[in-house]
Scaffold this motif. Structure first.
Motif, PDB file in Angstrom:
ATOM      1  N   SER A   3       0.867  -1.185   0.000  1.00 19.11           N
ATOM      2  CA  SER A   3       0.000   0.000   0.000  1.00 19.11           C
ATOM      3  C   SER A   3       0.903   1.233   0.000  1.00 19.11           C
ATOM      4  N   SER A   4       0.307   2.408  -0.160  1.00 23.13           N
ATOM      5  CA  SER A   4       1.112   3.628  -0.161  1.00 23.13           C
ATOM      6  C   SER A   4       1.740   3.886   1.212  1.00 23.13           C
ATOM      7  N   ASP A   5       1.191   3.229   2.261  1.00 18.47           N
ATOM      8  CA  ASP A   5       1.797   3.347   3.597  1.00 18.47           C
ATOM      9  C   ASP A   5       2.922   2.328   3.795  1.00 18.47           C
ATOM     10  N   GLY A   6       3.146   1.480   2.787  1.00 16.94           N
ATOM     11  CA  GLY A   6       4.229   0.510   2.882  1.00 16.94           C
ATOM     12  C   GLY A   6       3.843  -0.814   3.500  1.00 16.94           C
ATOM     13  N   ASP A   7       2.554  -1.029   3.749  1.00 23.25           N
ATOM     14  CA  ASP A   7       2.127  -2.314   4.313  1.00 23.25           C
ATOM     15  C   ASP A   7       1.925  -3.335   3.197  1.00 23.25           C
ATOM     16  N   GLU A   8       2.218  -4.601   3.541  1.00 26.42           N
ATOM     17  CA  GLU A   8       2.041  -5.667   2.547  1.00 26.42           C
ATOM     18  C   GLU A   8       0.642  -6.244   2.589  1.00 26.42           C
TER      19      GLU A   8
ATOM     20  N   CYS B 197      11.111 -13.448  -7.337  1.00 28.62           N
ATOM     21  CA  CYS B 197      11.122 -12.057  -7.767  1.00 28.62           C
ATOM     22  C   CYS B 197      10.926 -11.195  -6.521  1.00 28.62           C
ATOM     23  N   ASP B 198      11.910 -10.358  -6.199  1.00 29.18           N
ATOM     24  CA  ASP B 198      11.821  -9.662  -4.912  1.00 29.18           C
ATOM     25  C   ASP B 198      11.178  -8.274  -5.003  1.00 29.18           C
ATOM     26  N   GLU B 199      10.795  -7.872  -6.179  1.00 31.91           N
ATOM     27  CA  GLU B 199      10.184  -6.544  -6.278  1.00 31.91           C
ATOM     28  C   GLU B 199       8.676  -6.640  -6.040  1.00 31.91           C
ATOM     29  N   VAL B 200       8.212  -5.955  -5.010  1.00 31.56           N
ATOM     30  CA  VAL B 200       6.775  -5.981  -4.709  1.00 31.56           C
ATOM     31  C   VAL B 200       6.160  -4.678  -5.218  1.00 31.56           C
ATOM     32  N   PRO B 201       5.175  -4.757  -6.089  1.00 32.57           N
ATOM     33  CA  PRO B 201       4.622  -3.516  -6.637  1.00 32.57           C
ATOM     34  C   PRO B 201       3.832  -2.713  -5.588  1.00 32.57           C
ATOM     35  N   THR B 202       3.935  -1.415  -5.701  1.00 32.72           N
ATOM     36  CA  THR B 202       3.211  -0.537  -4.778  1.00 32.72           C
ATOM     37  C   THR B 202       1.953  -0.036  -5.456  1.00 32.72           C
ATOM     38  N   ILE B 203       0.887  -0.035  -4.704  1.00 31.38           N
ATOM     39  CA  ILE B 203      -0.361   0.524  -5.211  1.00 31.38           C
ATOM     40  C   ILE B 203      -0.592   1.826  -4.458  1.00 31.38           C
ATOM     41  N   GLU B 204      -0.841   2.894  -5.182  1.00 33.78           N
ATOM     42  CA  GLU B 204      -0.971   4.213  -4.543  1.00 33.78           C
ATOM     43  C   GLU B 204      -2.326   4.382  -3.854  1.00 33.78           C
ATOM     44  N   VAL B 205      -2.563   3.504  -2.902  1.00 37.31           N
ATOM     45  CA  VAL B 205      -3.807   3.553  -2.135  1.00 37.31           C
ATOM     46  C   VAL B 205      -3.411   3.266  -0.692  1.00 37.31           C
ATOM     47  N   ASN B 206      -3.936   4.024   0.267  1.00 43.66           N
ATOM     48  CA  ASN B 206      -3.513   3.791   1.650  1.00 43.66           C
ATOM     49  C   ASN B 206      -4.060   2.477   2.209  1.00 43.66           C
ATOM     50  N   SER B 207      -3.435   2.034   3.298  1.00 44.45           N
ATOM     51  CA  SER B 207      -3.741   0.689   3.824  1.00 44.45           C
ATOM     52  C   SER B 207      -5.220   0.513   4.157  1.00 44.45           C
TER      53      SER B 207
ATOM     54  N   LEU C 223      -7.115   0.132   0.997  1.00 45.90           N
ATOM     55  CA  LEU C 223      -6.750  -1.082   0.258  1.00 45.90           C
ATOM     56  C   LEU C 223      -7.402  -2.324   0.870  1.00 45.90           C
ATOM     57  N   VAL C 224      -7.522  -2.338   2.197  1.00 44.93           N
ATOM     58  CA  VAL C 224      -8.203  -3.451   2.867  1.00 44.93           C
ATOM     59  C   VAL C 224      -9.617  -3.585   2.301  1.00 44.93           C
ATOM     60  N   LYS C 225     -10.306  -2.439   2.189  1.00 46.13           N
ATOM     61  CA  LYS C 225     -11.684  -2.452   1.689  1.00 46.13           C
ATOM     62  C   LYS C 225     -11.732  -2.867   0.212  1.00 46.13           C
ATOM     63  N   VAL C 226     -10.814  -2.325  -0.567  1.00 47.15           N
ATOM     64  CA  VAL C 226     -10.800  -2.630  -2.001  1.00 47.15           C
ATOM     65  C   VAL C 226     -10.572  -4.129  -2.220  1.00 47.15           C
ATOM     66  N   ILE C 227      -9.634  -4.700  -1.467  1.00 43.55           N
ATOM     67  CA  ILE C 227      -9.351  -6.135  -1.601  1.00 43.55           C
ATOM     68  C   ILE C 227     -10.563  -6.953  -1.151  1.00 43.55           C
ATOM     69  N   GLU C 228     -11.196  -6.499  -0.070  1.00 42.87           N
ATOM     70  CA  GLU C 228     -12.393  -7.194   0.428  1.00 42.87           C
ATOM     71  C   GLU C 228     -13.456  -7.236  -0.687  1.00 42.87           C
ATOM     72  N   TYR C 229     -13.620  -6.107  -1.362  1.00 42.83           N
ATOM     73  CA  TYR C 229     -14.593  -6.026  -2.459  1.00 42.83           C
ATOM     74  C   TYR C 229     -14.215  -6.983  -3.598  1.00 42.83           C
ATOM     75  N   CYS C 230     -12.949  -6.940  -3.984  1.00 45.13           N
ATOM     76  CA  CYS C 230     -12.487  -7.791  -5.098  1.00 45.13           C
ATOM     77  C   CYS C 230     -12.683  -9.267  -4.786  1.00 45.13           C
ATOM     78  N   GLU C 231     -12.308  -9.676  -3.586  1.00 41.37           N
ATOM     79  CA  GLU C 231     -12.404 -11.095  -3.229  1.00 41.37           C
ATOM     80  C   GLU C 231     -13.856 -11.553  -3.239  1.00 41.37           C
ATOM     81  N   LYS C 232     -14.757 -10.659  -2.834  1.00 42.04           N
ATOM     82  CA  LYS C 232     -16.177 -11.011  -2.813  1.00 42.04           C
ATOM     83  C   LYS C 232     -16.737 -11.122  -4.232  1.00 42.04           C
ATOM     84  N   HIS C 233     -16.331 -10.189  -5.096  1.00 42.83           N
ATOM     85  CA  HIS C 233     -16.910 -10.135  -6.433  1.00 42.83           C
ATOM     86  C   HIS C 233     -16.227 -11.048  -7.457  1.00 42.83           C
ATOM     87  N   ALA C 234     -14.992 -11.460  -7.188  1.00 41.56           N
ATOM     88  CA  ALA C 234     -14.239 -12.233  -8.176  1.00 41.56           C
ATOM     89  C   ALA C 234     -14.946 -13.512  -8.629  1.00 41.56           C
ATOM     90  N   PRO C 235     -15.492 -14.326  -7.690  1.00 41.75           N
ATOM     91  CA  PRO C 235     -16.107 -15.576  -8.150  1.00 41.75           C
ATOM     92  C   PRO C 235     -17.228 -15.328  -9.153  1.00 41.75           C
TER      93      PRO C 235
END
Lengths: 386, 162
Positions: free
Chosen positions: B12-17, B44-54, B57-69
């Motif tokens: 995340s933009s705050d540096g959290d994984e 591959c040791d480069e972890v991409p950064t997403i310009e969204v705060n932690s 990002l928690v909410k966005v990932i929650e949404y994606c995981e719910k909608h993906a199936p």
């Protein structure tokens, strides 16, 4: 300690008080405004200088009579907004006038003038919902040659005035016609044949004199269809995933195609033999959801023959408009016994019957064995939209 | 990218994984492009950064995981109904803070579904409100002078400022 807590609190309040929405880019704010009726979207121009110019570029114009107390205000608003906004920015135009009183009168030419103004400038979504009392509104014929339109939804007292000869809706994907009057069947045929990319078709309460099935071909992109059952030959619909048939007389004819993609089927059961229903179900190998609206249960006599889709695919079965006839009970039992992967079975009552519903359905159905594990049984007083 | 990878790690933009499954990441166009271009395997040791705060990002990932199936396979009507209810619950969030960030994130990550949902939520907060009520909800400052206000009042006789 106390001090830092209070300064934290102050800091937090400051952050909370910040006007963040106004920092968003124009495109985002306009997208928010596109979910509002035009009247409210325009009113946001009074919020602040940031919001003042946005409404000139609204991508959606939702003009609805119901948002105005008086008809004259609505009439003035529509005229004014269409003069002022940038019509090139308008992608979606919705015009609804449902509350008709005899003194609230639109000159048809006026409505056509407005429609012509928006379709000239690349509108992609056009929705007209007009109930003008006894006066049907005749559509300007150039609507049917508007190449940019992707979604066309017409409902209410809308008529296609003269016989259509030329249709060019090459990008149209969604066509909904509810209570639309056509001069003849040929015009409807020409309209549908002109929509080669159509994905979603709804024809409800079609108003046309005489009745003859349309012999058209080439709706290969159709995914969703809802229409009177014998209007279009079933082979034209054989690609669909989602099919709702309104039945007047259920005679399917000998050539039922195989619906390889069909997962949802809804039809109205009118007196005919169970064999016809079986033939239809045998032609839908992937069917997952089956909805049957009972108009009359006569002849509903499930046999030992179980189509493969029922035994191994069917996940939902909804039986609507029941009055508690013995035939309905038999059909429900047949599905409960034979559908091995069923997740939901719902049976809903029609508006009148009480005693037979209570005695046959409410008392007996819960006692019938269900073969599928984890199947939910719902007995409803009214059918929900499925 | 090897097809065996099921989840990827992003910062995340705050540096959290954060971990996000591949199917969920496909809901975002830029993330999908990254999946195609960048190596996400373990060596591959480069972890991409997403310009969204932690927090967002928690909410966005929650949404994606719910909608993906649902996005990846056809689902039934009752699933769609259930998902709609979930969306409403999901959007019950603090307007002044997180909704704004969700709007920005959905825009930045090109997530059509979440973008529409967040915009609809913001519009619903405005629906039926007077101008001054909307100002209060979003802390919008009225920066019109009294003359300008007078002029606007004349132009919009149907709308009130109060």
């Amino acid at each position: 300690m106390e001090k830092s807590e209070s300064s934290n609190k102050m800091h937090r309040t400051e952050a909370e008080m910040r006007d963040r929405i106004s920092d968003l880019p124009d495109s985002l704010l306009l997208h928010i405004l596109s979910f509002l009726p035009a009247k409210e979207a325009v009113a946001t121009s009074l919020l602040s200088k940031r919001w003042r110019p946005l409404w000139f570029s609204l991508p959606t114009l939702k003009l609805r009579r119901q948002d105005f107390q008086r008809f004259t205000f609505f009439h003035q608003f529509v005229g004014k907004i269409l003069k002022l906004v940038d019509l090139k920015a308008v992608k979606k135009f919705v015009f609804e006038c449902e509350y008709y009183k005899s003194r609230d009168y639109f000159r048809p030419q006026k409505i056509s003038e407005w429609i012509n103004a928006v379709i000239l400038d690349k509108v992609e979504h056009l929705e007209l919902n007009l109930y003008l009392g006894n006066n049907d509104y005749e559509l300007p014929s150039n609507i049917f040659t508007t190449i940019n339109i992707k979604v066309l939804k017409l409902s209410g007292g809308v008529t296609v005035g003269s016989t259509l000869s030329h249709v060019n809706l090459g990008l149209l994907q969604v066509l909904h016609l509810k209570l639309v009057k056509f001069p003849d069947f040929r015009s409807l045929g020409i309209l549908l044949s002109g929509c080669v990319l159509l994905r979603d078709l709804v024809i409800r309460s079609l108003q046309v004199d005489g009745y003859s099935p349309l012999d058209i071909g080439g709706l290969n992109h159709l995914v969703t269809a809802e229409l009177p059952h014998s209007l279009i030959p079933l082979r034209v619909l054989s690609n669909v995933t989602f099919l709702r048939l309104h039945t007047y007389n259920f005679t399917l004819g000998p050539d039922i195609p195989t619906f390889y993609n069909l997962t949802y089927l809804k039809f109205q059961y009118y007196p005919h033999d169970w064999e016809t229903t079986l033939r239809l179900l045998h032609s839908c190998p992937k069917l997952e959801i089956l909805v049957i609206q009972i108009l009359c249960s006569q002849g509903l006599e499930p046999t030992a023959d179980v189509p493969q889709c029922v035994s191994s695919n069917l996940k939902e079965f909804h039986l609507g408009n029941c009055c508690g006839k013995i035939e309905e009970l038999k059909l429900a039992r047949y599905i409960m016994k034979n559908a091995m992967v069923l997740r939901i079975i719902s049976i809903s009552k029609n508006s009148i019957s009480r005693v037979t519903w209570k005695n046959r359905i409410l008392k007996k159905i819960p006692l019938c064995p269900i073969s599928s594990v984890n199947c939910k049984l719902l007995l409803l007083n009214r059918m929900t939209e499925t | 990218m090897s097809s065996s990878v099921e989840a990827i790690t992003v910062l995340s933009s705050d540096g959290d994984e954060f971990k996000i499954t591949v199917s969920a990441a496909k809901l975002s166009k830029p993330l999908n492009w990254m999946l195609e271009d960048v190596c996400f395997s373990d060596d591959c040791d480069e972890v991409p950064t997403i310009e969204v705060n932690s927090k967002t990002l928690v909410k966005v990932i929650e949404y994606c995981e719910k909608h993906a199936p649902r996005a990846n396979s056809g689902a039934s009507d009752s699933d769609a109904e259930e998902l709609k209810k979930w969306d409403i619950e999901f959007m019950k969030m603090d307007v002044k803070d997180i909704l704004f960030h969700i709007l920005m994130a959905a825009n930045y990550l090109h997530m059509e579904g979440l973008y529409d949902l967040a915009c609809q939520t913001a519009a619903d907060l405005m629906k039926g409100m007077t101008v001054s009520q909307i100002r209060k909800i979003f802390h919008i400052k009225n920066d019109f002078s009294s003359e300008e206000q007078e002029q606007l009042r004349r132009q919009h006789p149907g709308c009130s400022f109060d």
